[in-house]
Design a protein around this motif. Sequence first.
Motif, PDB file in Angstrom:
ATOM      1  N   VAL A 351     -34.917  56.309 101.929  1.00 44.86           N
ATOM      2  CA  VAL A 351     -35.611  57.404 101.052  1.00 44.86           C
ATOM      3  C   VAL A 351     -35.140  58.790 101.185  1.00 44.86           C
ATOM      4  O   VAL A 351     -34.836  59.364  99.970  1.00 44.86           O
ATOM      5  N   TYR A 352     -34.678  59.260 102.184  1.00 47.80           N
ATOM      6  CA  TYR A 352     -34.299  60.585 102.429  1.00 47.80           C
ATOM      7  C   TYR A 352     -32.697  60.566 102.317  1.00 47.80           C
ATOM      8  O   TYR A 352     -32.337  61.324 101.368  1.00 47.80           O
ATOM      9  N   CYS A 353     -32.071  59.925 102.945  1.00 46.57           N
ATOM     10  CA  CYS A 353     -30.602  59.961 103.000  1.00 46.57           C
ATOM     11  C   CYS A 353     -30.032  59.606 101.654  1.00 46.57           C
ATOM     12  O   CYS A 353     -29.217  60.026 101.355  1.00 46.57           O
ATOM     13  N   GLY A 354     -30.603  58.824 100.983  1.00 48.76           N
ATOM     14  CA  GLY A 354     -30.357  58.422  99.545  1.00 48.76           C
ATOM     15  C   GLY A 354     -30.692  58.920  98.498  1.00 48.76           C
ATOM     16  O   GLY A 354     -29.967  59.059  97.455  1.00 48.76           O
ATOM     17  N   TRP A 355     -31.838  59.658  98.398  1.00 48.66           N
ATOM     18  CA  TRP A 355     -32.406  60.297  97.380  1.00 48.66           C
ATOM     19  C   TRP A 355     -32.799  61.927  97.565  1.00 48.66           C
ATOM     20  O   TRP A 355     -32.536  62.628  96.558  1.00 48.66           O
ATOM     21  N   LEU A 356     -33.149  62.177  98.643  1.00 46.92           N
ATOM     22  CA  LEU A 356     -33.646  63.484  98.872  1.00 46.92           C
ATOM     23  C   LEU A 356     -32.900  64.645  99.682  1.00 46.92           C
ATOM     24  O   LEU A 356     -33.331  65.603  99.858  1.00 46.92           O
ATOM     25  N   CYS A 357     -31.873  63.951 100.419  1.00 45.42           N
ATOM     26  CA  CYS A 357     -30.835  65.258 101.144  1.00 45.42           C
ATOM     27  C   CYS A 357     -30.003  65.567  99.990  1.00 45.42           C
ATOM     28  O   CYS A 357     -29.028  65.136  99.433  1.00 45.42           O
ATOM     29  N   PHE A 359     -27.227  67.686 100.647  1.00 45.55           N
ATOM     30  CA  PHE A 359     -25.892  67.610 100.991  1.00 45.55           C
ATOM     31  C   PHE A 359     -25.495  66.222 100.748  1.00 45.55           C
ATOM     32  O   PHE A 359     -24.369  65.955 100.242  1.00 45.55           O
ATOM     33  N   GLY A 360     -26.087  65.022 100.887  1.00 41.63           N
ATOM     34  CA  GLY A 360     -25.985  63.974 100.407  1.00 41.63           C
ATOM     35  C   GLY A 360     -25.716  63.663  98.953  1.00 41.63           C
ATOM     36  O   GLY A 360     -24.678  63.158  98.587  1.00 41.63           O
ATOM     37  N   ALA A 361     -26.670  64.441  98.151  1.00 40.35           N
ATOM     38  CA  ALA A 361     -26.345  64.349  96.830  1.00 40.35           C
ATOM     39  C   ALA A 361     -25.047  65.139  96.405  1.00 40.35           C
ATOM     40  O   ALA A 361     -24.290  64.524  95.566  1.00 40.35           O
ATOM     41  N   LEU A 362     -24.670  66.141  96.946  1.00 42.06           N
ATOM     42  CA  LEU A 362     -23.443  66.849  96.729  1.00 42.06           C
ATOM     43  C   LEU A 362     -22.186  65.936  96.985  1.00 42.06           C
ATOM     44  O   LEU A 362     -21.377  66.064  96.282  1.00 42.06           O
ATOM     45  N   GLN A 363     -22.243  65.127  98.101  1.00 45.21           N
ATOM     46  CA  GLN A 363     -21.359  64.243  98.423  1.00 45.21           C
ATOM     47  C   GLN A 363     -20.994  63.295  97.164  1.00 45.21           C
ATOM     48  O   GLN A 363     -20.032  62.917  96.830  1.00 45.21           O
ATOM     49  N   GLU A 364     -22.360  62.500  96.944  1.00 42.97           N
ATOM     50  CA  GLU A 364     -21.970  61.573  96.176  1.00 42.97           C
ATOM     51  C   GLU A 364     -21.905  61.880  94.807  1.00 42.97           C
ATOM     52  O   GLU A 364     -21.083  61.012  93.952  1.00 42.97           O
ATOM     53  N   LEU A 365     -22.241  63.307  94.142  1.00 47.65           N
ATOM     54  CA  LEU A 365     -21.884  63.516  93.100  1.00 47.65           C
ATOM     55  C   LEU A 365     -20.584  63.937  93.046  1.00 47.65           C
ATOM     56  O   LEU A 365     -19.812  63.682  91.782  1.00 47.65           O
ATOM     57  N   THR A 366     -19.945  64.638  93.880  1.00 42.72           N
ATOM     58  CA  THR A 366     -18.675  64.873  93.856  1.00 42.72           C
ATOM     59  C   THR A 366     -17.728  63.575  94.056  1.00 42.72           C
ATOM     60  O   THR A 366     -16.576  63.467  93.343  1.00 42.72           O
ATOM     61  N   ASN A 367     -18.236  62.588  94.796  1.00 44.65           N
ATOM     62  CA  ASN A 367     -17.437  61.235  94.817  1.00 44.65           C
ATOM     63  C   ASN A 367     -17.509  60.548  93.327  1.00 44.65           C
ATOM     64  O   ASN A 367     -16.636  60.038  92.899  1.00 44.65           O
ATOM     65  N   ALA A 368     -18.564  60.777  92.618  1.00 44.69           N
ATOM     66  CA  ALA A 368     -18.771  60.183  91.516  1.00 44.69           C
ATOM     67  C   ALA A 368     -17.718  60.762  90.371  1.00 44.69           C
ATOM     68  O   ALA A 368     -17.089  60.080  89.447  1.00 44.69           O
ATOM     69  N   PHE A 442     -14.164  67.101 100.887  1.00 43.60           N
ATOM     70  CA  PHE A 442     -12.786  66.366 100.579  1.00 43.60           C
ATOM     71  C   PHE A 442     -12.612  64.701 101.209  1.00 43.60           C
ATOM     72  O   PHE A 442     -12.395  64.051 100.289  1.00 43.60           O
ATOM     73  N   ALA A 443     -12.907  64.617 102.238  1.00 41.50           N
ATOM     74  CA  ALA A 443     -12.955  63.342 102.721  1.00 41.50           C
ATOM     75  C   ALA A 443     -14.008  62.267 102.062  1.00 41.50           C
ATOM     76  O   ALA A 443     -13.555  61.107 101.561  1.00 41.50           O
ATOM     77  N   GLY A 444     -15.103  63.056 101.370  1.00 36.36           N
ATOM     78  CA  GLY A 444     -16.035  62.194 100.673  1.00 36.36           C
ATOM     79  C   GLY A 444     -15.312  61.809  99.456  1.00 36.36           C
ATOM     80  O   GLY A 444     -16.170  61.036  98.463  1.00 36.36           O
ATOM     81  N   LEU A 445     -14.469  62.532  98.717  1.00 35.33           N
ATOM     82  CA  LEU A 445     -14.039  62.109  97.498  1.00 35.33           C
ATOM     83  C   LEU A 445     -13.152  60.710  97.528  1.00 35.33           C
ATOM     84  O   LEU A 445     -13.105  59.884  96.636  1.00 35.33           O
ATOM     85  N   PHE A 446     -12.726  60.148  98.906  1.00 35.99           N
ATOM     86  CA  PHE A 446     -12.263  59.177  99.098  1.00 35.99           C
ATOM     87  C   PHE A 446     -12.910  57.983  99.673  1.00 35.99           C
ATOM     88  O   PHE A 446     -12.946  56.610  99.380  1.00 35.99           O
ATOM     89  N   ILE A 447     -13.823  58.488 100.470  1.00 33.17           N
ATOM     90  CA  ILE A 447     -14.994  57.617 100.990  1.00 33.17           C
ATOM     91  C   ILE A 447     -16.207  57.962 100.655  1.00 33.17           C
ATOM     92  O   ILE A 447     -16.667  59.051 101.214  1.00 33.17           O
ATOM     93  N   GLU A 448     -16.740  57.201  99.929  1.00 34.76           N
ATOM     94  CA  GLU A 448     -18.256  57.697  99.455  1.00 34.76           C
ATOM     95  C   GLU A 448     -19.046  58.148 100.631  1.00 34.76           C
ATOM     96  O   GLU A 448     -19.262  57.389 101.744  1.00 34.76           O
ATOM     97  N   ARG A 449     -20.044  59.206 100.541  1.00 33.72           N
ATOM     98  CA  ARG A 449     -20.656  59.762 101.611  1.00 33.72           C
ATOM     99  C   ARG A 449     -20.214  59.724 102.958  1.00 33.72           C
ATOM    100  O   ARG A 449     -20.648  59.072 103.913  1.00 33.72           O
ATOM    101  N   PHE A 450     -18.818  60.071 103.287  1.00 33.88           N
ATOM    102  CA  PHE A 450     -18.263  60.051 104.520  1.00 33.88           C
ATOM    103  C   PHE A 450     -18.859  60.559 105.388  1.00 33.88           C
ATOM    104  O   PHE A 450     -19.081  60.162 106.410  1.00 33.88           O
ATOM    105  N   PHE A 451     -19.529  61.975 105.327  1.00 30.20           N
ATOM    106  CA  PHE A 451     -20.349  62.503 106.352  1.00 30.20           C
ATOM    107  C   PHE A 451     -21.471  61.820 106.720  1.00 30.20           C
ATOM    108  O   PHE A 451     -21.783  61.570 107.890  1.00 30.20           O
ATOM    109  N   CYS A 452     -22.233  61.250 105.603  1.00 33.63           N
ATOM    110  CA  CYS A 452     -23.543  60.755 106.023  1.00 33.63           C
ATOM    111  C   CYS A 452     -23.173  59.439 106.872  1.00 33.63           C
ATOM    112  O   CYS A 452     -24.116  58.901 107.625  1.00 33.63           O
ATOM    113  N   ARG A 453     -22.262  58.711 106.636  1.00 30.90           N
ATOM    114  CA  ARG A 453     -21.963  57.108 107.124  1.00 30.90           C
ATOM    115  C   ARG A 453     -21.546  57.558 108.603  1.00 30.90           C
ATOM    116  O   ARG A 453     -22.035  56.771 109.508  1.00 30.90           O
TER     117      ARG A 453
END
Length: 473
Positions: A351-357, A359-368, A442-453
């Motif tokens: 709920v938080y990590c996938g929708w309300l974080c 920085f997580g949103a920043l990673q996913e948007l840049t990866n997309a 930058f790492a998140g561009l190649f591995i989605e949500r690198f930091f989160c994982r």
Amino acid sequence: KKKKKQADLPDVIARATVSTGVIREGILRTARTSAIARGLIAGSGGIDRIAFEPLDWKGLIAAGVLAHGRMSMEDAAKALAGAEVPVTPGNGAFVDFHAGLIDSPTAGRNLLSQQAFTQAIGGLGPGETALLVASSGLHSHRGTDWKQTGRFERLAIVQGQNRHVPLAGDYVFIKKLAAAGAPEFKEVSVFRLPPAIDPLKPIRIEVIASRPAAGGGNVGATIAADYSLPQFLRSAPPEAPEPLWMEIWAKKGVETAIVAAMLAVLTLILFAQDWITRRPKLWRGLRLSFLASTLFVLGWGLNGQLSVVQVVAFVHSLLSGFRWETFLMEPVIFMLWGFVALGLLFWGRGVYCGWLCPFGALQELTNALAQRLGVRQVAVPQGLHERLWAIKYTLFVGILGLSFYSMHQALVMAEAEPFKTAISMRFMRAWPFVAFVAVLIFAGLFIERFFCRYLCPLGAGLAIPAKLKIFDW
């Protein structure tokens, strides 16, 4: 960067964590408690230590600022009859004294002058008061025995069962009174009274005379004056100040409404997830739109970024004394944590990590965006993927454990989170912090949500209670 809240209160640092508000509240609470204890401001009603009204001697006496006690030589001769050295009868004063509390500026400054008043009350401790005694006549209210005994045995302050005899350390010598029209007194003294003497209740000031009797023993007399603090020298009980958290919530009505609306929309999405996911285009558009709102509105706009520091603070509060006021200090953060707590029961940490974080949103948007531009994605082997999880759990346990040894060092270790740099400070930090965030993105561009994982200690902290979720939706 500082944001002005109110002219008579300290500034709060804008876009900083809730810690600054808690620190300010702690400073104000402590200062107010200390000021009440010292009598600098009124607490539950007491002596008015602020107001000043200029009065001469006649005005002070007419207002009841000082009580009066007197024994004539004639009365003293009768009271001390049988003394080895008899008192000669006459019309003069055996002792004539005035006494009263001088903590109020109206009493103290008029009677002593500003400098002497400051000196007289400057050494008072919490709950203590200052009593002035000015006397003339044959009998001294001080005497000389106190220089050897350390006690002013000729003077007693009585209130109910309490009988206080001043000590040498309680005494301040006053040369003369400063009030216009005041008579010349033989002796003027100020005595410190203990907290056991309540200034709001009547007190009795006694001057004691004792002489050796002709047949042995002593004969004595007591000259008393009854004193009550005049009403105009008392302070009214103040209105209790509104708690800072209530003030903040009232001020941030717009922000709380925005967050409430976002949480309501997310609740609908989560409950309708089966219907939404059967429509891939709707699902993709809805998710990216919500993540954009999370980043730009919730994150960069409202500073709604949760942190492992708050998890640590919560654990410490449970062990040292939980206070809701501390966590209510920031409405956006409080609402998010409340929703996350419920979400953990229903859906887990996603709920938080996938929708309300943010920085997580920043990673996913840049990866997309990277995927849209054709950046090749790296598939981490499952074995390595599961072993890399250990990093974020180690970070979480390390930060939590270190906090019991040194909170400062734990906060330094918590800089493993890029949230402060990327979200709270909007990249306006020293270049090493910004460079660290850039590497993660930058790492998140190649591995989605690198930091989160693999690196997020907050995600690790949420994953532990998420194992207790009740439903499997």
